[in-house]
Design an enzyme around this catalytic site. Structure first.
Site, PDB file in Angstrom:
ATOM      1  N   ASN A 110      -1.983   1.990  16.422  1.00 24.21           N
ATOM      2  CA  ASN A 110      -2.027   2.813  15.214  1.00 24.21           C
ATOM      3  C   ASN A 110      -3.483   2.755  14.741  1.00 24.21           C
ATOM      4  O   ASN A 110      -3.883   1.782  14.096  1.00 24.21           O
ATOM      5  CB  ASN A 110      -1.084   2.285  14.142  1.00 24.21           C
ATOM      6  CG  ASN A 110      -1.073   3.180  12.911  1.00 24.21           C
ATOM      7  OD1 ASN A 110      -1.968   4.028  12.751  1.00 24.21           O
ATOM      8  ND2 ASN A 110      -0.105   2.995  12.037  1.00 24.21           N
ATOM      9  N   ARG A 131       0.830  -1.201   0.000  1.00 23.84           N
ATOM     10  CA  ARG A 131       0.000   0.000   0.000  1.00 23.84           C
ATOM     11  C   ARG A 131       0.870   1.259   0.000  1.00 23.84           C
ATOM     12  O   ARG A 131       1.649   1.474   0.933  1.00 23.84           O
ATOM     13  CB  ARG A 131      -0.826  -0.032   1.287  1.00 23.84           C
ATOM     14  CG  ARG A 131      -1.610   1.199   1.566  1.00 23.84           C
ATOM     15  CD  ARG A 131      -2.091   1.195   3.021  1.00 23.84           C
ATOM     16  NE  ARG A 131      -2.930   2.339   3.250  1.00 23.84           N
ATOM     17  CZ  ARG A 131      -3.165   2.866   4.429  1.00 23.84           C
ATOM     18  NH1 ARG A 131      -2.643   2.355   5.506  1.00 23.84           N
ATOM     19  NH2 ARG A 131      -3.938   3.912   4.522  1.00 23.84           N
ATOM     20  N   TYR A 144       4.313   4.712   3.116  1.00 23.41           N
ATOM     21  CA  TYR A 144       4.367   3.811   4.276  1.00 23.41           C
ATOM     22  C   TYR A 144       5.556   2.847   4.254  1.00 23.41           C
ATOM     23  O   TYR A 144       5.720   2.071   5.190  1.00 23.41           O
ATOM     24  CB  TYR A 144       3.056   3.012   4.375  1.00 23.41           C
ATOM     25  CG  TYR A 144       1.844   3.899   4.580  1.00 23.41           C
ATOM     26  CD1 TYR A 144       1.697   4.635   5.749  1.00 23.41           C
ATOM     27  CD2 TYR A 144       0.871   4.021   3.591  1.00 23.41           C
ATOM     28  CE1 TYR A 144       0.600   5.469   5.932  1.00 23.41           C
ATOM     29  CE2 TYR A 144      -0.230   4.847   3.770  1.00 23.41           C
ATOM     30  CZ  TYR A 144      -0.357   5.567   4.937  1.00 23.41           C
ATOM     31  OH  TYR A 144      -1.439   6.393   5.133  1.00 23.41           O
ATOM     32  N   GLU A 178      -0.171   6.528  20.793  1.00 26.63           N
ATOM     33  CA  GLU A 178      -0.686   6.583  19.401  1.00 26.63           C
ATOM     34  C   GLU A 178       0.525   6.609  18.461  1.00 26.63           C
ATOM     35  O   GLU A 178       1.386   7.478  18.597  1.00 26.63           O
ATOM     36  CB  GLU A 178      -1.521   7.865  19.264  1.00 26.63           C
ATOM     37  CG  GLU A 178      -1.984   8.172  17.855  1.00 26.63           C
ATOM     38  CD  GLU A 178      -2.705   9.539  17.778  1.00 26.63           C
ATOM     39  OE1 GLU A 178      -3.058  10.129  18.832  1.00 26.63           O
ATOM     40  OE2 GLU A 178      -2.882  10.014  16.642  1.00 26.63           O
ATOM     41  N   HIS A 226       1.922   6.475  14.384  1.00 23.03           N
ATOM     42  CA  HIS A 226       1.682   6.540  12.939  1.00 23.03           C
ATOM     43  C   HIS A 226       2.991   6.281  12.220  1.00 23.03           C
ATOM     44  O   HIS A 226       4.037   6.818  12.608  1.00 23.03           O
ATOM     45  CB  HIS A 226       1.134   7.913  12.526  1.00 23.03           C
ATOM     46  CG  HIS A 226      -0.158   8.223  13.198  1.00 23.03           C
ATOM     47  ND1 HIS A 226      -1.331   7.618  12.830  1.00 23.03           N
ATOM     48  CD2 HIS A 226      -0.437   9.009  14.263  1.00 23.03           C
ATOM     49  CE1 HIS A 226      -2.297   8.044  13.627  1.00 23.03           C
ATOM     50  NE2 HIS A 226      -1.778   8.889  14.503  1.00 23.03           N
TER      51      HIS A 226
END
Ligand code: DQA
Length: 141
Positions: free
Chosen positions: A74, A20, A25, A98, A100
């Site tokens: 995440n 993806r 990423y 959290e 990312h």
């Protein structure tokens, strides 16, 4: 002494990591990230359980039954939309970081909004897979 239990939660579309948008990423798959997490957990003497879901309801239900003392999540796209997952954390009172993979602050403006950041222990954004490992090292302390 019993090992500390940490829960890792991966939100929607993170099962596609590796294929993806690799320019955003990276090329590391979720399975590879999970291996890095488990190997860091072994070094830190932590018990880590890992969960991925594309469903908001499944993530809420998962949080309700957690036995872990700390969560690394995440929330992916649910970061920007989910009052329900935020409320689940407020309900169970389990501290969380959290994470990312990308730097959400360097992207579209809607990604700068998070329903989690103000109740999180910390936010790590933009370190790729390393963000999960940094969160684990903090959780081990
Ligand atoms: C993400 C960033 C989110 O905005 C996005 O919806 C994701 C992944 C990240 O890890 O960079 O799916 O959480």
């Amino acid at each position: 002494m019993a090992k500390k239990r940490i829960s890792i939660i991966h939100g929607p579309n993170l099962n596609l990591l590796g294929q993806r948008e690799p320019e955003v990423y990276g090329k590391t798959s979720l399975a590879e990230i999970n291996e890095l997490i488990q190997s860091e957990a072994a070094k830190l003497d932590l018990t880590v359980e890992i969960f991925q879901s594309n469903s908001e309801a499944e993530i809420v239900n998962h949080i309700h039954q957690l036995k872990a003392g700390f969560v690394v999540i995440n929330p992916a796209a649910f970061t920007h939309t989910s009052v329900a997952i935020r409320d689940a954390f407020s309900g169970v009172k389990i501290p969380f970081i959290e994470v990312h993979i990308s730097n959400v602050f360097a992207r579209e403006s809607f990604r700068k909004e998070s329903f989690f950041s103000d109740i999180a222990v910390a936010v790590i954004s933009g370190l790729g897979a390393e963000g999960y490992l940094a969160a684990l090292r903090f959780a081990a302390k």
